[in-house]
Scaffold this active site. Structure first.
Site, short mmCIF file in Angstrom:
data_model
loop_
_atom_site.label_atom_id
_atom_site.label_comp_id
_atom_site.label_asym_id
_atom_site.label_seq_id
_atom_site.Cartn_x
_atom_site.Cartn_y
_atom_site.Cartn_z
N HIS A 1 2.58 8.75 4.37
CA HIS A 1 1.74 9.81 4.93
C HIS A 1 2.50 10.61 5.99
CE1 HIS A 1 -2.07 9.09 2.99
NE2 HIS A 1 -2.09 7.81 3.34
N THR B 1 -8.19 -1.63 1.95
CA THR B 1 -7.76 -2.65 0.99
C THR B 1 -8.31 -4.04 1.30
OG1 THR B 1 -5.76 -1.38 0.53
CG2 THR B 1 -5.77 -3.67 -0.18
N ASP C 1 -1.57 -0.09 -4.58
CA ASP C 1 -2.82 0.60 -4.89
C ASP C 1 -2.58 2.02 -5.36
OD1 ASP C 1 -1.92 1.28 -2.37
OD2 ASP C 1 -3.84 1.06 -1.37
N HIS C 2 -1.47 2.61 -4.92
CA HIS C 2 -1.12 3.98 -5.30
C HIS C 2 0.24 4.30 -4.70
CE1 HIS C 2 -2.09 4.87 -1.15
NE2 HIS C 2 -3.30 4.35 -1.34
N ASP D 1 2.33 2.70 3.33
CA ASP D 1 1.45 3.87 3.20
C ASP D 1 1.59 4.80 4.40
OD1 ASP D 1 -0.93 5.20 1.90
OD2 ASP D 1 -1.91 4.57 3.75
N GLU E 1 -1.44 -7.67 2.14
CA GLU E 1 -1.18 -6.23 2.05
C GLU E 1 -0.07 -5.83 3.01
OE1 GLU E 1 -3.47 -1.93 2.15
OE2 GLU E 1 -3.97 -3.42 3.67
N SER F 1 -7.37 4.44 -1.17
CA SER F 1 -7.18 2.98 -1.11
C SER F 1 -8.47 2.21 -1.34
CB SER F 1 -6.58 2.58 0.25
OG SER F 1 -5.27 3.05 0.37
N ASP G 1 0.84 -1.20 0.00
CA ASP G 1 0.00 0.00 0.00
C ASP G 1 0.88 1.25 0.00
OD1 ASP G 1 -1.72 2.19 0.89
OD2 ASP G 1 -3.16 0.66 1.45
#
Length: 416
Positions: free
Chosen positions: A277, A154, A315-316, A273, A268, A101, A44
């Protein structure tokens, strides 16, 4: 005459029931299974800049083990994923050039674009079948692993359906009653989550509390992880008895393996992620390295098994890490350009020698990596010569193209 009409309506009704039943529980004649097992892995937030930086840290020998004794141990001084890059994916959602997500997870699990915040439904609110659900209907064992709570965006996108990712009470109730064989990661302490250890045990799950419980898991066992009350530490900060993502992946594969129908597992690496962030390169890199070593576990199984595909797709991208001399996807494979920052990270220092564009997600393309047995072609538009080359970094598909491709490999019909 009246009786004949009633009889005719009865026949039509029985025919419709037959057709619906068969569409739910059988795949079409055209969908011949090519593969028994699929392991779908999602780092993620794991864009190319973070990937290249994590590779540089692995090449430099990883984190200082005296400072971080329980972090995932390196088994290779480079990312295993490097050898399996087959191209890139676009990640935009149905209503935004920058996805969240929930929308990205829905695209990856079902093949449908949707709006940010939507889980397992299209923009019109119609539920869309996921690969995991289709695999269940085909008799496969199924499981999810996440280092965020198990009803986070997710994992929920593979197992549930709702108009908002924030409705965790509803999403977790759906997931708890989904009939999964494996759920690993955060336990039952997350706020507003449905279920409990006692209820899981009443459903036939063996509840695992630490890495030693996972090591004892036997094939065919239904397992639910209760390893952490509400949140999982970053990999570098794990306690001695807390399992790594690689250890969770190994236990899940062992539990799912052995059925004639095969299995589907979603893994995942959620907290790449979080590091993005937080604009914390130490956190993000530690999680990407932990994810890569989990990929190695899946890869080893797939190579030995001979009937398993392992596919990896973020996912990104999160954070938009800025590397010097970036390529078209924001990466830079020449770690000499940022060696000082790598040295800081090895010592657990959130280096000020690199910078970020955002504390949110970005529209950068992300990688697609895959291992498949000989004879299995990659998704159309991606490379049949795996490897981290500039050519492969320029090959592009959309994230919605992966789910139909995997469904076809498994002989599943997502629309049915």
């Amino acid at each position: 005459m009246k009786n004949r009409r009633i009889y005719f309506l009865f026949l039509i009704t029985m025919l419709l029931v037959f057709m619906i039943a068969n569409s739910m529980f059988m795949v079409s004649a055209d969908n011949t299974p090519l593969i028994k097992n699929v392991i779908y892995m999602i780092p993620d937030g794991g864009g190319f800049a973070l990937f290249d930086f994590a590779n540089a840290v692995k090449e430099a020998g990883g984190f200082n083990r005296e400072l971080f004794p329980n972090a995932t141990r390196l088994t290779k001084n480079s990312m295993y994923l490097k050898d399996y890059l087959i191209g890139t994916e676009t990640t935009h959602s149905a209503n935004n050039s920058v996805t969240d997500s929930a929308a990205a997870g829905t695209a990856l699990s079902s093949g449908y674009k949707t709006n940010n915040g939507y889980i397992g439904i299209d923009p019109q609110g119609v539920p869309r079948a996921t690969l995991l659900e289709a695999a269940q209907l085909a008799g496969k064992r199924t499981g999810i692993i996440a280092t965020y709570p198990w009803a986070h965006a997710t994992p929920a996108a593979f197992t549930a359906h709702n108009i908002s990712r924030n409705n965790v009470a509803i999403l977790s109730e759906q997931i708890f009653n989904q009939g999964l064989d494996v759920v690993l990661g955060v336990g039952f302490g997350a706020k507003d989550y449905y279920g409990s250890v006692a209820e899981a045990e009443s459903k036939g799950y063996t509840v695992t509390n630490d890495k030693y419980d996972l090591a004892d898991v036997q094939p065919g066992t239904k397992i639910w992880g209760n390893h952490y009350p509400s949140t999982i530490p970053f990999d570098i900060y794990l306690d001695a008895d807390q399992p790594t993502l690689a250890e969770m992946t190994a236990a899940a594969i062992r539990a799912l393996d052995g059925s004639d129908e095969g299995f589907f597992l979603m893994v995942e690496g959620s907290k790449v992620d979080s590091g993005g962030h937080n604009n914390n390169i130490v956190e993000a890199v530690s999680e990407y390295i932990a994810f890569d070593e989990a990929f190695k576990v899946a890869l080893d199984f797939a190579i030995e098994n001979g009937n398993t595909v392992v596919i990896v797709a973020p996912d990104h991208d999160t954070g938009g890490l800025i590397l010097p001399n970036p390529d078209s996807v924001g990466g830079n494979r020449n770690s000499k350009d940022y060696a000082d920052a790598v040295a800081d990270v090895q010592e657990g220092i959130n280096s000020d020698k690199i910078s970020w564009t955002s504390t949110g997600h970005t529209r950068r393309r992300c990688g697609v990596w895959m291992y498949a047995p000989e004879g299995i072609k990659p998704p159309k538009g991606l490379s049949d010569k795996p490897g981290d080359t500039l050519v492969n970094r320029e090959m592009i598909i959309d994230n919605t193209e992966i789910a139909p491709y995997l469904a076809n490999l498994m002989g599943l019909d997502l629309e049915a």
